[in-house]
Design an enzyme around this catalytic site. Sequence first.
Site, mmCIF file in Angstrom:
data_model
loop_
_atom_site.group_PDB
_atom_site.id
_atom_site.type_symbol
_atom_site.label_atom_id
_atom_site.label_comp_id
_atom_site.label_asym_id
_atom_site.label_seq_id
_atom_site.Cartn_x
_atom_site.Cartn_y
_atom_site.Cartn_z
ATOM 1 N N THR A 117 10.400 -46.915 -1.948
ATOM 2 C CA THR A 117 9.783 -45.898 -0.900
ATOM 3 C C THR A 117 10.192 -46.699 0.506
ATOM 4 O O THR A 117 11.097 -47.538 0.277
ATOM 5 C CB THR A 117 8.108 -46.560 -0.896
ATOM 6 O OG1 THR A 117 7.606 -45.998 -2.251
ATOM 7 C CG2 THR A 117 7.317 -46.129 0.188
ATOM 8 N N GLY A 119 7.033 -50.630 -2.537
ATOM 9 C CA GLY A 119 6.768 -51.334 -3.782
ATOM 10 C C GLY A 119 5.818 -51.026 -4.711
ATOM 11 O O GLY A 119 5.259 -51.894 -5.486
ATOM 12 N N GLY A 120 5.412 -49.833 -4.702
ATOM 13 C CA GLY A 120 4.174 -49.361 -5.855
ATOM 14 C C GLY A 120 3.149 -49.867 -5.581
ATOM 15 O O GLY A 120 2.340 -50.393 -4.206
ATOM 16 N N SER A 147 -2.800 -43.375 -3.610
ATOM 17 C CA SER A 147 -1.567 -44.179 -3.010
ATOM 18 C C SER A 147 -1.965 -45.726 -2.935
ATOM 19 O O SER A 147 -3.095 -46.067 -2.694
ATOM 20 C CB SER A 147 -1.087 -43.508 -1.720
ATOM 21 O OG SER A 147 -0.027 -44.474 -1.213
ATOM 22 N N ARG A 172 -0.107 -37.385 2.797
ATOM 23 C CA ARG A 172 0.278 -37.303 1.451
ATOM 24 C C ARG A 172 0.134 -36.079 0.865
ATOM 25 O O ARG A 172 -0.227 -35.113 1.219
ATOM 26 C CB ARG A 172 -0.945 -38.155 0.863
ATOM 27 C CG ARG A 172 -0.889 -38.331 -0.462
ATOM 28 C CD ARG A 172 -0.005 -39.399 -1.051
ATOM 29 N NE ARG A 172 -0.284 -40.115 -2.399
ATOM 30 C CZ ARG A 172 0.599 -40.676 -2.778
ATOM 31 N NH1 ARG A 172 1.751 -41.215 -2.221
ATOM 32 N NH2 ARG A 172 0.011 -41.366 -4.057
ATOM 33 N N GLN A 185 5.281 -37.240 -7.107
ATOM 34 C CA GLN A 185 3.832 -38.052 -6.771
ATOM 35 C C GLN A 185 2.959 -37.809 -7.706
ATOM 36 O O GLN A 185 1.877 -38.311 -7.763
ATOM 37 C CB GLN A 185 3.640 -37.559 -5.300
ATOM 38 C CG GLN A 185 3.191 -38.721 -4.766
ATOM 39 C CD GLN A 185 4.045 -39.766 -4.046
ATOM 40 O OE1 GLN A 185 4.298 -41.097 -4.595
ATOM 41 N NE2 GLN A 185 5.111 -39.343 -3.175
#
Length: 580
Positions: free
Chosen positions: A391, A483-484, A462, A114, A430
């Site tokens: 994503t 898809g968040g 996340s 990340r 991000q």
Amino acid sequence: MHHSSLRLLLVNSAKAFLVPLCFSSVVFAQSAAILEGDSAIPLQNSQGMVVTSHTLASTVAREVLAEGGNAIDAAVTAGFALAVTQPRSGNIGGGGFMLISRSTPDEVVAIDYRETAPAKAHRDMFLDESGAVDSQRSRFSHLSVGVPGTVAGLLMALDKYGTIRRERALAPAIKLAEEGFIVPPRFTKGLESVKDRLQKSPASRSTFYKFDGSAYQPGERFIQPELAATLKRISEQGRDGFYLGETARLLAEEMAANDGIMTEEDISNYQPKIRKPVQGNYRGYNIYSMPPPSSGGIHIVQILNILEGYPIGSFGHNSAKTIHLMAEAMKRAYADRATYLGDSDFVKVPVTGLISKEYAAELRKSINTTRATPSQEISAGLPSAYESNETTHFSVADKYGNVVANTYTINFSYGSGITVKGAGFLLNNQMDDFSAKPGTANAYGLTGAEANSIAGNKRMLSSMSPSIVKYQGKNLLVTGSPGGSRIITTTLQVIMNVIDHGLNIQEAVNAPRIHHQWLPDSIRIEQGISPDTQQLLESMGHKIELKSAMGASQSIYIDPMGGFQGAADPRRSTSSAQGL
Ligand code: DON
């Protein structure tokens, strides 16, 4: 695209892949036997399987497996190839998570790559003079960019668990960037739709559009010489080819010239981390998924724990009763997410408590089986609208018993829209995944609290949930999705569709999905949930909203009797399962 229009095209098992026919894909050349129909059967092969969101990435990763490489080798090769062929989400300017289940030794490990906040980032950096969140700055400015983790993460995976040389893993990506590839319609459509945003960055304009500013059209060849040079530096020097020297300098210059705060020191300091996956058990199946700084694993396990108390299978797939219980469980999990979740290196996240069976039993007591609990009674917040976004998830399985689930992202489609001048790659936005202000929603309508506040070097929370299900000690399911906020519920439903409803993996991926995230207080549904089911849910007190398709779950089922079944998600027209 609606799943019922899915038409499958299967080619012979040696060069097999599966794509929705409604898409005029680029690589149909070697098809031998073609099977058309409205069936939803997965691709079946015995030696290995790759499922990604782009045909060319699946092809180059499949070649690695065919040469005897393992799933990690193929996954890393796919990761770099997607950075070239799918700029909306494939990346080296973002970050993500990789979950690996290995056969020898028998272990499941998570690699957290990340992004981190630059050292100079601070709690109130996205607030304007009046104290309100300036989402333009948190989403589209140079301040929206986290220190990229993808290159370090993919190379760590290869170093520790791979068998091929770094140069081999990067070669297909370099070739695709240097010699170019023929663009599919989805590529053109995507870049046309974000033209105004991307062309604000001069380097994005010159990298992704023609001289006259128009997008490359389907059938035309698209080359990326600067990206090829950047990838070559990685191939030659490994992580130092990105985090030190030329690339790091170009990235730091891009920042310094545009009021960014990321420095060369931030870049060279970046470190991916090996983490212990979140583990749960659902009806005898072992669930492995991402721990913090993702919320995905915790909430998938938490929701499954709540639902384990009901005979979901007998209530039926997507029946009103099943959807009601799922929505009630989801609301409670997302309310917890908003309060407790953040980077566990900075805040204490009560993981054990959240995923315990006892806590699930407590929460279950608060669920009325015939009536929706208003979200306001569960907790409070201020939701905002959903945004379109991108994503990408991919799954790989090899003949040695290893599997890889990987989800990575630059957050929005095309991230911040900013390309590093001279280096040819898009940067993430991000930083918007932090909670810029307690109670103010981010782009996915997600709120957060202190646990996910901004701080230097901290990782933003996340939802990415690469997941692996094992049964009786053997890998059974490899899945995940973009898809968040909907990543968690999408992945959850693929798992439930297999375990509770006995769907085959392609049906499990195709089936219409639902989503509730506590706030806004509505069940978001895809097309395909029957009108009378919707009415029944409304009569129980739910608000229903029909929205565009959710997620893209590129998944693999490993038949306990032998063989791999690959399911590409028809919601993405370039999705591709390829086996051998
Ligand atoms: O890490 C997260 O949860 C988000 N940045 C993921 C964004 C995303 O999935 C956009 N996708 N479709």
